[in-house]
Scaffold this active site. Structure first.
Site, PDB file in Angstrom:
ATOM      1  N   CYS A 222      17.815 129.728  78.780  1.00 22.32           N
ATOM      2  CA  CYS A 222      16.926 130.800  79.150  1.00 22.32           C
ATOM      3  C   CYS A 222      15.963 129.894  80.121  1.00 22.32           C
ATOM      4  CB  CYS A 222      16.266 131.698  78.779  1.00 22.32           C
ATOM      5  SG  CYS A 222      17.206 132.663  77.723  1.00 22.32           S
TER       6      CYS A 222
ATOM      7  N   GLY B 172      13.717 131.777  73.713  1.00 19.96           N
ATOM      8  CA  GLY B 172      13.544 131.623  72.187  1.00 19.96           C
ATOM      9  C   GLY B 172      14.065 132.799  71.415  1.00 19.96           C
TER      10      GLY B 172
ATOM     11  N   LYS C 179      34.435 117.088  76.577  1.00 19.42           N
ATOM     12  CA  LYS C 179      34.349 117.299  77.823  1.00 19.42           C
ATOM     13  C   LYS C 179      35.298 118.232  78.420  1.00 19.42           C
ATOM     14  CE  LYS C 179      31.056 116.305  78.783  1.00 19.42           C
ATOM     15  NZ  LYS C 179      30.138 115.773  77.620  1.00 19.42           N
TER      16      LYS C 179
ATOM     17  N   LYS D 216      22.430 124.164  79.042  1.00 14.39           N
ATOM     18  CA  LYS D 216      22.488 122.740  78.785  1.00 14.39           C
ATOM     19  C   LYS D 216      21.223 122.379  77.973  1.00 14.39           C
ATOM     20  CE  LYS D 216      22.112 118.218  81.505  1.00 14.39           C
ATOM     21  NZ  LYS D 216      23.290 118.094  80.652  1.00 14.39           N
TER      22      LYS D 216
HETATM   23  C1  G6P Z   1      24.158 121.354  74.642  1.00 15.42           C
HETATM   24  C2  G6P Z   1      24.546 120.837  76.122  1.00 15.42           C
HETATM   25  C3  G6P Z   1      25.308 119.239  75.667  1.00 15.42           C
HETATM   26  C4  G6P Z   1      24.282 118.540  74.620  1.00 15.42           C
HETATM   27  C5  G6P Z   1      23.766 119.278  73.581  1.00 15.42           C
HETATM   28  C6  G6P Z   1      22.601 118.362  72.923  1.00 15.42           C
HETATM   29  O1  G6P Z   1      25.036 121.752  73.820  1.00 15.42           O
HETATM   30  O2  G6P Z   1      25.532 121.701  76.745  1.00 15.42           O
HETATM   31  O3  G6P Z   1      25.607 118.642  76.779  1.00 15.42           O
HETATM   32  O4  G6P Z   1      24.962 117.355  74.493  1.00 15.42           O
HETATM   33  O5  G6P Z   1      23.334 120.541  74.053  1.00 15.42           O
HETATM   34  O6  G6P Z   1      21.627 118.397  73.730  1.00 15.42           O
HETATM   35  P1  G6P Z   1      20.520 117.437  73.820  1.00 15.42           P
HETATM   36  O7  G6P Z   1      19.416 117.938  74.910  1.00 15.42           O
HETATM   37  O8  G6P Z   1      19.843 117.354  72.512  1.00 15.42           O
HETATM   38  O9  G6P Z   1      21.056 116.063  74.040  1.00 15.42           O
END
Ligand code: G6P
Length: 615
Positions: free
Chosen positions: A2, A102, A492, A610
């Site tokens: 969010c 949250g 990926k 993300k």
């Molecule tokens: C999400 C994202 C991933 C990332 C993961 C961990 O699933 O889509 O790309 O690897 O979170 O995120 P961080 O910010 O802790 O690396």
């Protein structure tokens, strides 16, 4: 998860908030909305879908002249994505609105209590409960908005970043956080609040990162006033200068951020190495380690906690750290670690890896480790993020903003930092000889050029992708350092193309996945010269005998694997420990082009976000 954007000042709020929400769509994009106050009326416009759908809705309405407003782009937790569950959520009187990132875990009991007191609810969200709770406190306690928010939040269990607006107090916004980030942009007679600083980059470089359990009262005619939610303590705001530029967060001519970020890797790795790999002196300089080196040298064990792609970087680090420092390493999913009552000794070192620095599970794992007395070293990309502030020390990756949901340059730069760390510790510990150390430093320095060479094969990889775009399954195999690469390659592909993909250690294929292999099954094998080459060649033979279609990533000049494979992508030779950085690049491009050719929105894959700020 969010995205929040709010504005209070002298400019028109709508374009600022909309542009800001577009920049935050990486945080969630299933529904979106804005509340605007035009001096007399509070307008709330919401829609299921993306910010572009919201813009279309705005275009069908008469313009709203407002200098204050709050906006949200959602990744659904409570309640399906639809117009009603979209934020902002309103209180029963319609006076208060809130945007929230949250989860309010005790929302069900709070809701029951409020229903008992006559409140009604139109959405399925936990957020509507929160705004009515604030309204209830306001009524019962007869306190100002800031105090009402503070009292309400003290009854909440869960995580939040919120911005609240009350149409009876039209020159004030209240922002608060616990577990989810909020940045306040400080302009001249104007303020911005957002989940990260990107929505206000072109307006101000001055930012206050709100700390955990802090609440800010923001008025356009005064300085921001901050207090601690739990004890009313007044906090002096710490205004920092943003280092990011607008260029960093634009696509720069690329179709997708993901492609831009893949191509940024040579520079990102250089930036990660800058000031740390001092080639003239032949040493690694990690300033954050200096005071704490002894802790690492004495540690009996290193535990790495992370999620997603960062966890894959952690797996590579296990190989690196064990090889160079001979210290045992365990790699844990932060989400499992936090709930399994882990055994942590005070002389354990915890390394937390996170691109965003905001992942809820990783944050929780760090808290547990700290409670049990362990020393925590963080590796983050986002400067000023929660994890970077919570850890005892750490290193930034300096990869620059990563906006595509599928992580690319964050992964390769995390491995770069981890390589520096492992080599440096190995050297000071004496488990790595000086000549080997020097040899590795030279090779590390050459990686950006080698990554560029791989990127030059873009059109070949695009052609390979065309052959596999109709696949419904895919297996990725690698051994040793290339096993985490296989996992990352598979992740990926599934993230952005929705093709089911599994990564396996090549030798494990015989224990299950081999049953899946037929003439339809693409198998991506990382078969570089330095990665148990002969063994992998045998694995390829086994696939070939079962008519699997092989796409191999091989070292330059390879002949044996080339003969056995349907398609081959060459990467420059390197030392075995650096192969993951190189071998990952073609797999990123392969997934990217398969997804694009399947018509997928690469930057915003379905159901993902993300920054995962909920557990
Ligand atoms: C999400 C994202 C991933 C990332 C993961 C961990 O699933 O889509 O790309 O690897 O979170 O995120 P961080 O910010 O802790 O690396």
């Amino acid at each position: 998860m969010c995205g929040i954007v709010a504005y209070i000042g002298q400019q028109q709020a709508t374009p600022i908030i909309i542009k800001g929400l577009k920049r935050l769509e990486y945080r969630g994009y299933d529904s979106t909305g804005i509340s605007l106050f035009n001096g007399s009326e509070l307008h709330t416009i919401k829609t299921m879908g993306k910010v572009s759908d919201l813009v279309a809705k705005f275009e069908s309405l008469p313009p709203i002249a407002a200098q204050i407003g709050i906006g949200h782009t959602r990744w659904a937790t409570h309640g399906v994505p639809n117009d009603v569950n979209a934020h902002p959520q309103k209180s029963n009187t319609g006076d208060l609105v809130v945007v929230h990132n949250g989860i309010i875990e005790n929302y069900a009991s709070l809701k029951e209590e409020l229903i008992h007191r006559g409140y009604t609810f139109s959405s399925d969200t936990d957020t509507e409960v929160l705004i009515n709770l604030i309204e209830d406190v306001q009524k019962k306690e007869k306190v100002k908005l800031g105090k009402a928010v503070q009292i309400a939040l003290s009854q909440v269990i869960g995580a939040y970043a919120i911005v609240v607006f009350d149409r009876k107090k039209p020159n004030e916004l209240i922002a608060a956080r616990l577990g989810s980030p909020l940045a306040i942009g400080v302009g001249t007679d104007e303020f911005f609040v957002a989940s990260d600083a990107t929505p206000f980059l072109e307006y101000t470089k001055n930012v206050i990162y709100l700390e955990e359990e802090h609440l800010a009262i923001i008025r356009s005619d005064r300085d921001v006033s901050i207090r601690k939610i739990t004890n009313d303590k007044v906090i002096k705001p710490y205004v920092e200068e943003l280092q990011m530029s607008l260029e960093n967060i634009q696509k720069g001519g690329y179709d997708y951020f993901m492609l831009k970020e893949i191509f940024e890797q040579p520079q990102a790795i250089r930036d990660t190495l800058r000031g740390r790999l001092l080639s003239d002196e032949g040493v690694i300089n990690l300033s954050s380690l200096r005071e704490h080196e002894n802790k690492f040298l004495k540690a009996k064990r290193i535990i790495i906690v992370a999620c997603g792609t960062s966890w894959h970087a952690g797996l590579v680090a296990e190989y690196l750290l064990e090889k160079f420092t001979r210290t045992p390493v365990e790699v844990e999913y932060a989400s499992e670690f936090r709930y399994r009552d882990p055994i942590i000794f005070p002389d354990d070192i915890i390394i937390a890896i996170s691109q965003s620095g905001e992942t809820a599970d990783t944050l929780a794992a760090i808290n547990i480790a700290k409670e049990r007395g362990a020393f925590v070293f963080g590796i983050c990309n986002v400067v000023g993020s929660s994890i970077s502030r919570l850890t005892d020390t750490g290193c930034y990756t300096h990869a620059g903003p990563e906006i595509g949901v599928a992580s690319t340059k964050a992964f390769t730069t995390q491995i770069t930092v981890l390589s520096l760390l492992a080599l440096h510790l190995g050297m000071v510990k004496g488990t790595l000889s000086r000549s080997e150390y020097q040899h590795h430093l030279l090779e590390l320095e050459s990686l950006p050029v080698k990554v560029t060479q791989i990127l030059e094969q873009e059109s070949l990889i695009k052609d390979v992708a065309a052959t596999f775009r109709e696949a419904s399954n895919c297996i990725y195999l690698g051994r040793g350092y290339n096993f985490p690469v296989a996992l990352e390659g598979a992740l990926k592909l599934k993230e952005i193309s929705y093709i089911h993909a599994e990564g396996y250690p090549a030798a494990e294929m015989k224990h299950g996945p081999i049953a899946l292999i037929d003439e339809q099954m693409p198998v991506v094998v990382i078969a570089t010269k330095k990665g148990h080459y002969d063994k992998v060649v045998s694995n390829i033979q086994e696939i070939k005998s079962r008519k699997g279609r092989i796409i191999a990533v091989v070292s330059e000049g390879d002949i044996r694997v080339k003969e056995l494979s349907d398609h081959c992508i060459e990467i420059p030779e390197s030392l075995e420990c650096f192969t993951p950085i190189l071998a990952t690049i073609p797999l990123q491009l392969l997934s990217y082009y398969i997804a694009v050719q399947r018509g997928c929105n690469v930057d915003q894959p379905r159901n993902l976000a993300k920054s995962v700020t909920v557990e």
